[in-house]
Design a protein around this motif. Structure first.
Motif, PDB file in Angstrom:
ATOM      1  N   THR A  57      49.537  32.053  40.947  1.00  0.00           N
ATOM      2  CA  THR A  57      49.667  32.897  39.807  1.00  0.00           C
ATOM      3  C   THR A  57      49.858  34.085  40.097  1.00  0.00           C
ATOM      4  OG1 THR A  57      48.628  33.657  37.840  1.00  0.00           O
ATOM      5  CG2 THR A  57      47.014  33.021  39.471  1.00  0.00           C
ATOM      6  N   PRO A  58      50.559  34.891  39.558  1.00  0.00           N
ATOM      7  CA  PRO A  58      50.917  36.268  39.653  1.00  0.00           C
ATOM      8  C   PRO A  58      49.655  37.282  39.130  1.00  0.00           C
ATOM      9  CG  PRO A  58      52.104  35.609  37.993  1.00  0.00           C
ATOM     10  CD  PRO A  58      51.669  34.527  38.313  1.00  0.00           C
ATOM     11  N   LEU A  59      48.934  36.751  38.400  1.00  0.00           N
ATOM     12  CA  LEU A  59      47.742  37.482  37.743  1.00  0.00           C
ATOM     13  C   LEU A  59      46.455  37.676  38.967  1.00  0.00           C
ATOM     14  CD1 LEU A  59      47.585  35.531  34.307  1.00  0.00           C
ATOM     15  CD2 LEU A  59      47.788  37.943  34.466  1.00  0.00           C
ATOM     16  N   PRO A  60      45.909  38.657  38.715  1.00  0.00           N
ATOM     17  CA  PRO A  60      44.682  38.860  39.842  1.00  0.00           C
ATOM     18  C   PRO A  60      43.448  37.897  39.423  1.00  0.00           C
ATOM     19  CG  PRO A  60      44.739  40.740  38.321  1.00  0.00           C
ATOM     20  CD  PRO A  60      45.918  39.793  38.090  1.00  0.00           C
ATOM     21  N   MET A  61      42.941  37.558  40.483  1.00  0.00           N
ATOM     22  CA  MET A  61      41.910  36.701  40.336  1.00  0.00           C
ATOM     23  C   MET A  61      40.337  37.509  40.488  1.00  0.00           C
ATOM     24  SD  MET A  61      43.088  33.413  40.635  1.00  0.00           S
ATOM     25  CE  MET A  61      41.978  32.181  41.427  1.00  0.00           C
ATOM     26  N   ASP A  62      39.301  36.948  39.399  1.00  0.00           N
ATOM     27  CA  ASP A  62      38.148  37.525  39.031  1.00  0.00           C
ATOM     28  C   ASP A  62      37.146  36.410  39.624  1.00  0.00           C
ATOM     29  OD1 ASP A  62      35.790  39.171  37.923  1.00  0.00           O
ATOM     30  OD2 ASP A  62      36.292  38.561  36.116  1.00  0.00           O
ATOM     31  N   ALA A  63      36.612  36.414  40.626  1.00  0.00           N
ATOM     32  CA  ALA A  63      35.804  35.426  40.696  1.00  0.00           C
ATOM     33  C   ALA A  63      34.392  35.600  40.604  1.00  0.00           C
ATOM     34  CB  ALA A  63      35.683  34.949  42.307  1.00  0.00           C
ATOM     35  N   HIS A  64      33.597  34.727  39.759  1.00  0.00           N
ATOM     36  CA  HIS A  64      32.367  35.030  39.195  1.00  0.00           C
ATOM     37  C   HIS A  64      31.476  33.838  40.074  1.00  0.00           C
ATOM     38  CE1 HIS A  64      29.132  34.602  35.806  1.00  0.00           C
ATOM     39  NE2 HIS A  64      28.684  35.090  36.736  1.00  0.00           N
ATOM     40  N   LEU A  65      30.774  34.174  41.064  1.00  0.00           N
ATOM     41  CA  LEU A  65      30.456  33.397  41.979  1.00  0.00           C
ATOM     42  C   LEU A  65      28.670  33.033  41.487  1.00  0.00           C
ATOM     43  CD1 LEU A  65      31.400  34.576  45.349  1.00  0.00           C
ATOM     44  CD2 LEU A  65      32.312  33.048  43.840  1.00  0.00           C
ATOM     45  N   MET A  66      28.397  31.846  40.841  1.00  0.00           N
ATOM     46  CA  MET A  66      27.072  31.538  40.333  1.00  0.00           C
ATOM     47  C   MET A  66      26.441  30.655  41.542  1.00  0.00           C
ATOM     48  SD  MET A  66      27.953  31.196  36.228  1.00  0.00           S
ATOM     49  CE  MET A  66      29.895  31.364  36.843  1.00  0.00           C
ATOM     50  N   ILE A  67      26.310  31.037  42.624  1.00  0.00           N
ATOM     51  CA  ILE A  67      26.146  30.214  43.734  1.00  0.00           C
ATOM     52  C   ILE A  67      24.783  30.788  44.374  1.00  0.00           C
ATOM     53  CG2 ILE A  67      28.232  29.373  44.072  1.00  0.00           C
ATOM     54  CD1 ILE A  67      28.587  31.222  46.392  1.00  0.00           C
ATOM     55  N   ASP A  68      23.984  29.988  44.934  1.00  0.00           N
ATOM     56  CA  ASP A  68      22.874  30.480  46.130  1.00  0.00           C
ATOM     57  C   ASP A  68      23.677  30.977  47.248  1.00  0.00           C
ATOM     58  OD1 ASP A  68      20.754  29.963  44.535  1.00  0.00           O
ATOM     59  OD2 ASP A  68      20.174  28.055  45.399  1.00  0.00           O
ATOM     60  N   ASP A  69      23.156  31.721  48.008  1.00  0.00           N
ATOM     61  CA  ASP A  69      23.402  32.419  49.177  1.00  0.00           C
ATOM     62  C   ASP A  69      24.883  33.038  49.142  1.00  0.00           C
ATOM     63  OD1 ASP A  69      23.162  33.177  51.800  1.00  0.00           O
ATOM     64  OD2 ASP A  69      23.223  31.140  52.687  1.00  0.00           O
ATOM     65  N   PRO A  70      25.064  34.040  48.139  1.00  0.00           N
ATOM     66  CA  PRO A  70      26.405  34.753  48.059  1.00  0.00           C
ATOM     67  C   PRO A  70      26.713  35.419  49.329  1.00  0.00           C
ATOM     68  CG  PRO A  70      24.705  35.879  46.649  1.00  0.00           C
ATOM     69  CD  PRO A  70      24.071  34.334  47.142  1.00  0.00           C
ATOM     70  N   ASP A  71      25.457  35.905  50.122  1.00  0.00           N
ATOM     71  CA  ASP A  71      25.676  36.636  51.269  1.00  0.00           C
ATOM     72  C   ASP A  71      26.546  35.864  52.429  1.00  0.00           C
ATOM     73  OD1 ASP A  71      22.994  38.691  51.219  1.00  0.00           O
ATOM     74  OD2 ASP A  71      22.991  37.069  49.829  1.00  0.00           O
ATOM     75  N   ARG A  72      26.517  34.622  52.308  1.00  0.00           N
ATOM     76  CA  ARG A  72      27.287  33.931  53.232  1.00  0.00           C
ATOM     77  C   ARG A  72      28.516  33.481  52.592  1.00  0.00           C
ATOM     78  NH1 ARG A  72      25.412  27.808  55.245  1.00  0.00           N
ATOM     79  NH2 ARG A  72      27.621  27.377  56.228  1.00  0.00           N
ATOM     80  N   TRP A  73      28.752  33.348  51.190  1.00  0.00           N
ATOM     81  CA  TRP A  73      30.011  32.835  50.925  1.00  0.00           C
ATOM     82  C   TRP A  73      30.991  33.828  50.305  1.00  0.00           C
ATOM     83  CZ3 TRP A  73      30.826  28.230  52.999  1.00  0.00           C
ATOM     84  CH2 TRP A  73      29.661  27.309  53.181  1.00  0.00           C
ATOM     85  N   ALA A  74      30.224  34.634  49.623  1.00  0.00           N
ATOM     86  CA  ALA A  74      31.018  35.658  48.726  1.00  0.00           C
ATOM     87  C   ALA A  74      32.446  36.438  49.394  1.00  0.00           C
ATOM     88  CB  ALA A  74      30.428  36.610  48.120  1.00  0.00           C
TER      89      ALA A  74
END
Ligand code: DX5
Ligand code: ZN
Length: 232
Positions: A57-74
């Motif tokens: 997609t040409p549209l920009p992505m807005d990722a909303h992370l509802m996850i544990d340990d975002p320090d590791r994954w974000a």
């Protein structure tokens, strides 16, 4: 920055994700809800899908992370091409370090708060953030009812941002519709996630336009109130 409308693909036909995203050309962002079945009781999609969607997609992505340990994954979501990456402060061990890492990857860093999480303790973090997301439902599912009890927090967040003179965007997510968007805009929100309202509409682009128009008129009224207060 004016009003931005961000459809959430959680409520789209997930078997046809790319075409679902690309059929809403008037969207400002694509909101992607990443859920891990730990931080929230639901499981959606993860990095490989987001990476591939970002290429589709040409549209920009807005990722909303509802996850544990975002320090590791974000940070990986920023690296994958998301223009904005939101982590939940309730799950982050070191939100300042994490926001800096997301920015270092070239994305906007955003911090989300669940309905029961107060904004006050985080005032000093605003300089580190490009957006604050005030959840207006308990995260986990689309199609839930809007929680009016979150409106005072939106007002407080907007007041804090004005006091500190920062350009941080203020996003709301959950139950945003033609019924509720004005209340959010009057309280000071300027970025609106809408899932079921947009994807269940017969003409999603027309719904985006209608939501935008309502939020813009509420924002203008808010500006007017502000200048009346200064004048009076
Ligand atoms: C809920 C998600 C939302 C959801 C919004 O936890 O974060 O983005 O898709 O859906 P609606 O607009 O239907 O509440
Ligand atoms: Zn969301």
């Amino acid at each position: 920055m004016g009003i931005q409308i961000t459809p959430s693909v959680l409520n789209a036909d997930l078997a046809n994700l790319a075409s679902e995203v690309n059929r809403i050309r008037s969207a400002d962002w694509v909101h992607v809800d990443v859920m891990d079945n730990h931080f929230v009781p639901n499981l959606t999609l993860g990095l490989p899908v987001v990476e591939s969607l970002a290429r589709s997609t040409p549209l920009p992505m807005d990722a909303h992370l509802m996850i544990d340990d975002p320090d590791r994954w974000a940070p990986a979501y920023a690296e994958a091409g998301c223009g904005s990456v939101t982590f939940h402060v309730e799950a982050a061990a070191a939100p300042v370090r994490l926001a800096r890492e997301i920015r270092a990857q070239g994305a906007r860093a955003s911090m989300a708060l669940k309905p029961a999480t107060p904004i006050e303790p985080y005032e000093d973090l605003l300089d580190e953030l490009d957006m604050v997301l005030v959840m207006t439902v308990e995260p986990g599912f689309g199609g839930q009812g809007f929680l009016d009890l979150c409106l005072p927090k939106i007002r407080k967040a907007r007041a804090m941002m004005e006091r500190r003179g920062v350009q941080t965007w203020l996003q709301v997510d959950g139950g945003v519709s033609l019924e509720t968007i004005e209340r959010c805009a009057e309280a000071g929100a300027d970025v609106f996630v809408a899932g079921s309202a947009v994807y269940s509409a017969e003409d999603p682009d027309a719904m985006v336009a209608a939501l935008r128009a309502r939020a813009e008129s509420a924002q203008r009224a808010l500006g007017q109130e502000g200048s009346d207060a200064v004048a009076g």
